[in-house]
Enzyme design. Structure first.
Site, PDB file in Angstrom:
ATOM      1  N   ASP A   8       0.756  -1.111   0.038  1.00 57.81           N
ATOM      2  CA  ASP A   8       0.084  -0.078  -0.004  1.00 57.81           C
ATOM      3  C   ASP A   8       1.018   1.185   0.048  1.00 57.81           C
ATOM      4  O   ASP A   8       2.079   1.206  -0.123  1.00 57.81           O
ATOM      5  CB  ASP A   8      -1.003  -0.114   1.093  1.00 57.81           C
ATOM      6  CG  ASP A   8      -0.229   0.272   2.633  1.00 57.81           C
ATOM      7  OD1 ASP A   8       1.013   0.193   2.666  1.00 57.81           O
ATOM      8  OD2 ASP A   8      -1.007   0.503   3.395  1.00 57.81           O
ATOM      9  N   CYS A  65       3.186  -3.185   3.989  1.00 55.49           N
ATOM     10  CA  CYS A  65       2.727  -2.018   4.415  1.00 55.49           C
ATOM     11  C   CYS A  65       3.174  -1.098   5.040  1.00 55.49           C
ATOM     12  O   CYS A  65       4.649  -1.589   5.529  1.00 55.49           O
ATOM     13  CB  CYS A  65       1.174  -2.385   4.738  1.00 55.49           C
ATOM     14  SG  CYS A  65       0.860  -3.245   6.246  1.00 55.49           S
ATOM     15  N   THR A  67       3.024  -1.268   8.914  1.00 57.59           N
ATOM     16  CA  THR A  67       3.459  -2.258   9.878  1.00 57.59           C
ATOM     17  C   THR A  67       3.787  -3.322   9.483  1.00 57.59           C
ATOM     18  O   THR A  67       4.465  -4.480  10.099  1.00 57.59           O
ATOM     19  CB  THR A  67       2.523  -2.230  11.021  1.00 57.59           C
ATOM     20  OG1 THR A  67       1.170  -2.693  10.210  1.00 57.59           O
ATOM     21  CG2 THR A  67       2.169  -0.917  11.674  1.00 57.59           C
ATOM     22  N   HIS A  98      10.002 -24.076   9.717  1.00 48.37           N
ATOM     23  CA  HIS A  98       8.886 -24.855  10.660  1.00 48.37           C
ATOM     24  C   HIS A  98       7.334 -24.625   9.909  1.00 48.37           C
ATOM     25  O   HIS A  98       6.518 -25.219  10.129  1.00 48.37           O
ATOM     26  CB  HIS A  98       8.933 -24.314  11.622  1.00 48.37           C
ATOM     27  CG  HIS A  98      10.088 -24.875  12.704  1.00 48.37           C
ATOM     28  ND1 HIS A  98      10.365 -24.785  14.021  1.00 48.37           N
ATOM     29  CD2 HIS A  98      11.181 -25.544  12.301  1.00 48.37           C
ATOM     30  CE1 HIS A  98      11.308 -25.329  14.288  1.00 48.37           C
ATOM     31  NE2 HIS A  98      12.046 -25.796  13.243  1.00 48.37           N
ATOM     32  N   HIS A 133       7.156 -31.011  11.228  1.00 43.56           N
ATOM     33  CA  HIS A 133       6.682 -29.733  11.143  1.00 43.56           C
ATOM     34  C   HIS A 133       5.456 -29.736   9.752  1.00 43.56           C
ATOM     35  O   HIS A 133       4.710 -29.064   9.953  1.00 43.56           O
ATOM     36  CB  HIS A 133       7.437 -28.687  10.631  1.00 43.56           C
ATOM     37  CG  HIS A 133       8.632 -28.469  11.849  1.00 43.56           C
ATOM     38  ND1 HIS A 133       8.228 -27.933  12.807  1.00 43.56           N
ATOM     39  CD2 HIS A 133      10.164 -28.694  11.703  1.00 43.56           C
ATOM     40  CE1 HIS A 133       9.441 -28.080  13.759  1.00 43.56           C
ATOM     41  NE2 HIS A 133      10.276 -28.430  13.016  1.00 43.56           N
TER      42      HIS A 133
END
Ligand code: RB5
Length: 145
Positions: A8, A65, A67, A98, A133
């Site tokens: 963004d 973005c 954050t 993992h 995993h």
């Protein structure tokens, strides 16, 4: 590797840097925007990139973005997506080893450029460990059904 990249307005600056880095490293980059700092809605870009990964049009996706939170939340709503928000190389490494993450999310307002590029390299160059995993990842994906 074929990689889709999306962001963004909050991630635009870092997206341009990551894109250049990927191309210089020999990857095929599909940049689906945004292409400037005009305000847009991150779910639109997270969804579009995630759908390309889910359909197998590209091997991996990188979304950015401010954050890294909003765009990763959106990407993870698409069936088949495991999008990992990483703030350091260790998280990037473990998200592949993992969790078999198929998308990486970065926060332009959270981490510096140097760390971001190292995260990208670790993410794209680390293979899934499988074994015990794999069962856990399958259990995550069963939640979608
Ligand atoms: C946009 O201002 C900002 O909210 C967005 O880039 C992101 O950080 C959301 O999670």
């Amino acid at each position: 590797m074929k990689v889709v990249i999306a962001c963004d307005h909050g991630g635009f600056e870092l997206k341009e840097i990551v894109k250049k880095h990927l191309i210089a490293s020999g990857h095929f980059v599909n940049d689906i925007g945004t292409y400037n700092i005009e305000s847009v809605d991150y779910p639109d870009y997270g969804k579009k990139a995630a759908e390309m990964v889910a359909k197998g049009e590209v091997e991996k996706g990188i979304v950015i973005c401010g954050t890294g939170i909003g765009i990763s939340l959106a990407a993870n709503k698409v069936s088949g997506i495991r999008c990992a928000l990483c703030t350091n190389e260790y998280m990037a490494k473990m998200s592949r080893l993992h969790n078999d993450a198929n998308m990486l999310s970065l926060g332009n307002r959270v981490i510096g450029t140097g760390i971001a590029l190292e995260i990208v390299d670790v993410f794209l160059n680390t293979e899934f460990e499988g074994g015990r995993h794999a069962n856990r990842v399958n259990k995550i994906m069963e939640i979608e059904k």
